[in-house]
Each structure stands twice: as structure tokens, then as C-alpha cells.
Scaffold this motif. Structure first.
Motif, mmCIF file in Angstrom:
data_model
loop_
_atom_site.group_PDB
_atom_site.id
_atom_site.type_symbol
_atom_site.label_atom_id
_atom_site.label_comp_id
_atom_site.label_asym_id
_atom_site.label_seq_id
_atom_site.Cartn_x
_atom_site.Cartn_y
_atom_site.Cartn_z
ATOM 1 N N ARG A 104 14.095 37.456 -34.274
ATOM 2 C CA ARG A 104 13.775 38.506 -35.128
ATOM 3 C C ARG A 104 14.691 39.356 -35.684
ATOM 4 N N HIS A 105 15.790 39.626 -34.739
ATOM 5 C CA HIS A 105 16.913 40.474 -35.012
ATOM 6 C C HIS A 105 18.078 39.904 -35.775
ATOM 7 N N TYR A 106 18.182 38.617 -35.593
ATOM 8 C CA TYR A 106 18.994 37.793 -36.594
ATOM 9 C C TYR A 106 18.637 38.107 -38.018
ATOM 10 N N THR A 107 17.606 37.707 -38.354
ATOM 11 C CA THR A 107 17.027 37.880 -39.821
ATOM 12 C C THR A 107 17.040 39.344 -40.128
ATOM 13 N N ALA A 108 16.346 40.360 -39.222
ATOM 14 C CA ALA A 108 16.743 41.753 -39.662
ATOM 15 C C ALA A 108 18.249 42.194 -39.922
ATOM 16 N N LYS B 67 18.093 30.469 -42.820
ATOM 17 C CA LYS B 67 19.339 30.634 -41.984
ATOM 18 C C LYS B 67 18.947 30.995 -40.267
ATOM 19 N N MET B 68 17.964 31.696 -39.975
ATOM 20 C CA MET B 68 17.536 31.941 -38.670
ATOM 21 C C MET B 68 16.961 30.884 -38.154
ATOM 22 N N LEU B 69 16.244 29.689 -38.805
ATOM 23 C CA LEU B 69 15.656 28.459 -38.386
ATOM 24 C C LEU B 69 16.740 27.668 -37.803
ATOM 25 N N ALA B 70 17.757 27.562 -38.660
ATOM 26 C CA ALA B 70 19.153 26.745 -38.193
ATOM 27 C C ALA B 70 19.744 27.489 -37.241
ATOM 28 N N HIS B 71 19.876 28.715 -37.115
ATOM 29 C CA HIS B 71 20.629 29.510 -36.206
ATOM 30 C C HIS B 71 20.140 29.174 -34.747
ATOM 31 N N THR B 72 18.718 29.136 -34.625
ATOM 32 C CA THR B 72 18.149 29.155 -33.344
ATOM 33 C C THR B 72 17.948 27.469 -33.318
ATOM 34 N N GLY B 73 18.047 26.632 -33.975
ATOM 35 C CA GLY B 73 18.188 25.110 -33.531
ATOM 36 C C GLY B 73 16.870 24.521 -33.970
ATOM 37 N N GLU C 89 22.008 21.037 -41.414
ATOM 38 C CA GLU C 89 21.998 20.757 -42.692
ATOM 39 C C GLU C 89 20.620 21.113 -43.515
ATOM 40 N N GLU C 90 19.508 21.202 -42.713
ATOM 41 C CA GLU C 90 18.302 21.277 -43.377
ATOM 42 C C GLU C 90 18.380 22.796 -44.031
ATOM 43 N N GLY C 91 18.895 23.627 -42.905
ATOM 44 C CA GLY C 91 18.918 24.914 -43.362
ATOM 45 C C GLY C 91 19.824 25.431 -44.583
ATOM 46 N N GLU C 92 20.867 24.605 -44.638
ATOM 47 C CA GLU C 92 21.769 24.629 -45.994
ATOM 48 C C GLU C 92 21.039 24.445 -47.194
ATOM 49 N N GLN C 93 20.146 23.133 -46.972
ATOM 50 C CA GLN C 93 19.430 22.535 -47.999
ATOM 51 C C GLN C 93 18.451 23.724 -48.507
ATOM 52 N N LEU C 94 17.849 24.147 -47.736
ATOM 53 C CA LEU C 94 16.527 25.274 -47.999
ATOM 54 C C LEU C 94 17.452 26.267 -48.659
ATOM 55 N N VAL C 95 18.396 26.884 -48.076
ATOM 56 C CA VAL C 95 19.445 28.112 -48.901
ATOM 57 C C VAL C 95 19.619 27.765 -50.329
ATOM 58 N N SER C 96 20.214 26.515 -50.450
ATOM 59 C CA SER C 96 20.619 26.049 -51.660
ATOM 60 C C SER C 96 19.487 25.777 -52.536
ATOM 61 N N GLY C 97 18.462 25.258 -52.123
ATOM 62 C CA GLY C 97 17.183 25.408 -53.068
ATOM 63 C C GLY C 97 16.692 26.429 -53.668
ATOM 64 N N LEU C 98 16.579 27.388 -52.401
ATOM 65 C CA LEU C 98 16.252 28.703 -52.868
ATOM 66 C C LEU C 98 16.917 29.338 -54.003
ATOM 67 N N GLU C 99 18.295 29.309 -53.940
ATOM 68 C CA GLU C 99 19.076 29.891 -54.705
ATOM 69 C C GLU C 99 19.036 29.184 -56.212
ATOM 70 N N GLN C 100 18.710 27.918 -56.207
ATOM 71 C CA GLN C 100 18.446 27.207 -57.307
ATOM 72 C C GLN C 100 17.079 27.904 -58.124
ATOM 73 N N ILE C 101 16.395 28.070 -57.262
ATOM 74 C CA ILE C 101 14.761 28.718 -57.885
ATOM 75 C C ILE C 101 15.212 29.912 -58.341
ATOM 76 N N ARG C 102 16.101 30.995 -57.657
ATOM 77 C CA ARG C 102 16.493 32.074 -58.233
ATOM 78 C C ARG C 102 17.247 32.145 -59.763
ATOM 79 N N GLN C 103 17.994 31.125 -59.721
ATOM 80 C CA GLN C 103 18.761 31.095 -60.975
ATOM 81 C C GLN C 103 17.667 30.518 -62.134
ATOM 82 N N GLU C 104 16.960 29.384 -61.611
ATOM 83 C CA GLU C 104 15.706 29.174 -62.785
ATOM 84 C C GLU C 104 14.796 30.204 -63.229
#
Length: 463
Positions: free
Chosen positions: A211-215, A45-51, A56-71
Motif C-alpha cells: 500500500r505504501h508503494y501505491t501511495a 504497477k503495484m501488482l507487478a512490483h509485488t509479483g 509484462e501484464e503490468g505494462e499492458q494494463l498501464v498502456s491500456g489505461l492510458e489509451q482509455i484516457r486518450q479516447e
């Protein structure tokens, strides 16, 4: 031979299989996977937030990570040694799910700040769980104490009978220990809750990260001000292990008392079947396994603290592979403390019963009221040291003649000192002795009742 690793293009051949196994941490750092996924989602999310990457790539990464969590939760994602560690395992699976965009997740991040973040997220969560266990332990101590304000128990120093106590007062001592443990963990948690994410391998990054955004996303209170310190600091883990060791000290001390109380020599408590075991050859036995195991497991946590101190004592800045050894001891200490707190809480709640009649007999069959005889004389103008010496002689004579102080006649008392009167018998009665110690923090019934109210209010107000 093993398959090439993410970093292996620098190398001409793969790791020797035995070295790959020796080097791998996936068999234990899989414990961090939920925290790794959460931290990685914040990073994406931070990588997308800072450009640095597109939204779209940020959303894909977050979604993919959530799929791994469920798996993982469903038992479908179970990486093996070939993944080396949980971080590589997640990244590899993420790339399988979202394609090449998965390879962008590690932009502006190193495994060094990643594992530091994961460990802090894990420990922050575990500290809160342990504090909850401590609260339950305290509540059952209070429950038993409230039922036994006027139940008497011998008090000891040097494991010798000293002065009688309210049983509630005795139990409240452990409440106070647990309260310090609860507060200490809260203090440790503040230093756990600092984000190293964005420190990179050791020197930060050239990317315009926030860094403060991710924190903020991860509910950290602040970020490390120095990247070298951020990736190499394990003070927070050492502090936790110190706090965990003290919890175990307190549980072990109570365990030792319960073991003694359950013995035929003391007979202060009866162990119930739900929390005791028998002997394989001695049918009369009822063994205090719970407190014995707690007492034994204490050494494990002490050992993990010592191991962590030894790991850290000679490490130059910044990250070193030695730090891989910080996790197994940390995980085991967390699990041990939680298990011991739970077991002791169950034991107190439903596994033992105080034998009030036996306790009453115990406080009446010794010389633990000798100090009160000296106090009696001192209150009537006799210098305390003189009174102390007089009573010492009386105890010596009484032991020789097989008498207790309560057995002396009034004439015998007055031969010792004319200040003694008929009220000496009431003054040295165990219940009077306990009730009279009404100084703040003392065992007097009035003070104990006040302490119970304070304790109840304390655990209600501190959440």
C-alpha cells in the motif's frame, strides 16, 4: 432487460431497467475518470512490483489505461448507463483493449477503496485549484486597497453609521477572511491526502500488496491505518464542504455590501456595463447580478454540507450504497466555489468603481465622529464614561436642531465642557479621525500601509 453486470453471476436475472437506472452513477461519477485511470495505473504497477502479476501484464494494463484516457479526452469513450459506474466502464473497456489480462486489474482491490481513492485524488486537485482562485481574489483586493488607503468610507455596526474607515482597511478585512480560507483548505488537504487504496472492500486483502508503494506513486502523504475506516471515511469531504461553505459565507457578505453600495440609497460604487444587466421593462435599471447570484448560490453549498452530514450520521461500518450520494454535492460545491470566486474577482477587477467623492461626502454627513469627541475629553482628564454621556447629550441636541458636530461653534463646545478648545474641529475631521486610530490592526493610514506590505509578503511566501 439490461445486460448482466460484472457481479451478476450470483444472480439468476438482470436488474429491472428502472432499478438499473436508479442504481447507476455513471452520469455523474464520470467526473472521476481521469483520477480513476491514474489510480488504476498505480494499482497495476503495484501488482507487478509485488509479483502478483507479471511485469509484462503490468505494462499492458498501464498502456491500456492510458489509451482509455486518450479516447476519453478525444470524446471517443463515452460509457452509458449500462456501465453502471466509471469503474466498471473503465474495466470493461480495458478488457476490450488488452484482453483477459484486463480482468486482472481488479485483483486485491474493491470498488470501495477504489472510489475512495478516486475521490481523494479529485478533491486534492480541486482544493489546489480553489486555493489558486483564492489567491487571485486576494490579489485584486490588495490592488484596490493599495489605491484607496486614504479613501474614506463609513464603517457600520448594526448597519448603522459607526466610525469612518480607510476603504483599504475595509477591503483588507475580506483579504483576511480569504487568507483563513486558503489556510483552512491547506489543512483539509492534509487529511484528504491519505490513501485508502488496498483497504479492499472493508477488511484488506490476502494478496501481498504494498500500500505504501501505491501511495508513493500517487503522491499521498500516508495510508489509512484501518481498512474499515479507509473505505467508510468521508470526514475529509465534510471538512471540505465546511471550508467551502465558509468561503461562500465570505463571498456572500462582500456581495451583500456591493449590492448595498450600488443602490441609490448608498451610491458608493458605480457598476460597469461588463458586470451588470438591465431590466426588461425599466430602462433606468442596472442590476448587480453577479453579487446577487453569489449570494444565492451560497445556499447550494450549505445544502450540500447538510446533505453530507445527514448521509453519514447513521451509517454503520463499513461501506454502504448511501455513499454514492457523496459525489454530486461535492462536485457541485467545487464548481460553485470556483465559479463564484472567479466571478467576484472579475467584478472587483473590472466591474465596479468606487465613487471617492460620494464616499467623502458620506463620512462628513453623520455623527460617526462622536466617539472621537469623547476620546478628546478623555485625553484631557475627563473620565471616559462622563465624556461619553456628555457627547450623547450633544448628539441628541444636534439632531434636534439639525446640526452636525462640525457645525457647533466653539462657544457651544465650551458650554458643554471647558476642556474643549479650537483644535476640536481638526480632531473630529473624518481624515483625522481615521488617521488617529493607529493601534495595531486599526484603520489608521500608517497601520493600513503596514498591513498591505504584510499581506503582499504573505501571498508571495505562501505557495
Amino acid at each position: 432487460m439490461t445486460q448482466p453486470q460484472t457481479w451478476s453471476q450470483r444472480f439468476e436475472s438482470a436488474l429491472h431497467p428502472a432499478i438499473a437506472l436508479f442504481n447507476a452513477s455513471i452520469n455523474f461519477d464520470i467526473e472521476l475518470i481521469e483520477y480513476d485511470l491514474t489510480g488504476s495505473q498505480a494499482h497495476a504497477k503495484m501488482l507487478a512490483h509485488t509479483g502478483i502479476i507479471s511485469a509484462e501484464e503490468g505494462e499492458q494494463l498501464v498502456s491500456g489505461l492510458e489509451q482509455i484516457r486518450q479516447e476519453y479526452r478525444q470524446g471517443q469513450f463515452q460509457p452509458g448507463v449500462d456501465a453502471e459506474d466509471v469503474h466498471f466502464a473503465v474495466e470493461r473497456r480495458l478488457t476490450e483493449i488488452v484482453g483477459d489480462v484486463g480482468k486482472k486489474l481488479h485483483t486485491a482491490r474493491s470498488r470501495n477503496d477504489q472510489v475512495g481513492t478516486d475521490t481523494r485524488l479529485y478533491l486534492r486537485d480541486q482544493i489546489q485549484q480553489i486555493r489558486n482562485y483564492l489567491r487571485e481574489f486576494q490579489r485584486i483586493l490588495l490592488d484596490i486597497a493599495e489605491q484607496n488607503v486614504e479613501t474614506l468610507i463609513p464603517g457600520y455596526t448594526h448597519l448603522q453609521r459607526a466610525q469612518p474607515l480607510s476603504l483599504a482597511h475595509h477591503l483588507l478585512a475580506y483579504f483576511e477572511m480569504a487568507q483563513r480560507d486558503w489556510e483552512r483548505l491547506g489543512d483539509v488537504s492534509r487529511r484528504v491526502n491519505i490513501s485508502p487504496l488496498g483497504c479492499g472492500a472493508l477488511a484488506g486483502t490476502t494478496f501481498p500488496i504494498d500500500r505504501h508503494y501505491t501511495a508513493q506513486l500517487l503522491n499521498f502523504d500516508s495510508v489509512y491505518a484501518n481498512s474499515l475506516d479507509g473505505v467508510s471515511d468521508r470526514d475529509f469531504a465534510i471538512e471540505f464542504l465546511c471550508a467551502a461553505s465558509l468561503i461562500m459565507v465570505h463571498l456572500s457578505r462582500l456581495s451583500e455590501e456591493i449590492i448595498l453600495w450600488a443602490s441609490e440609497e448608498f451610491r458608493f460604487i458605480t457598476l460597469k456595463d461588463s458586470c451588470a444587466t438591465g431590466s426588461s421593462i425599466m430602462p433606468q435599471k442596472k442590476n448587480p447580478d453577479v453579487p446577487e447570484l453569489v449570494r444565492g448560490k451560497t445556499g447550494r453549498v450549505f445544502g450540500h454540507l447538510q446533505a453530507m452530514l445527514v448521509i453519514m450520521k447513521g451509517l454503520p461500518l463499513a461501506y454502504n450504497k448511501d455513499l454514492q450520494e457523496d459525489k454530486e454535492g461535492l462536485f457541485d460545491s467545487v464548481n460553485t466555489v470556483k465559479a463564484c470566486l472567479e466571478a467576484m474577482t472579475i467584478l472587483l477587477r473590472e466591474g465596479l468603481e468606487f465613487r471617492s467623492q460620494r464616499l467623502g461626502e458620506a463620512v462628513a454627513e453623520d455623527f460617526s465622529n462622536a466617539t472621537d469627541v469623547a476620546d478628546y475629553l478623555a485625553a484631557r482628564g475627563v473620565p471616559f464614561r462622563e465624556a461619553y454621556n456628555l457627547v450623547g447629550k450633544v448628539v441628541k441636541t444636534s439632531i434636534a436642531t439639525g446640526k452636525l458636530l462640525k457645525d457647533l461653534t466653539l462657544d457651544e463646545w465650551q458650554q458643554i465642557h471647558p476642556a474643549f478648545a479650537a483644535d476640536i474641529y481638526e480632531a473630529i475631521a473624518p481624515r483625522t479621525v481615521v488617521s488617529a486610530r493607529n493601534s495595531y490592526g486599526g484603520t489608521g493610514f500608517a497601520q493600513v500601509n503596514k498591513a498591505l506590505v504584510t499581506a503582499r509578503n504573505q501571498i508571495k511566501s505562501e505557495v
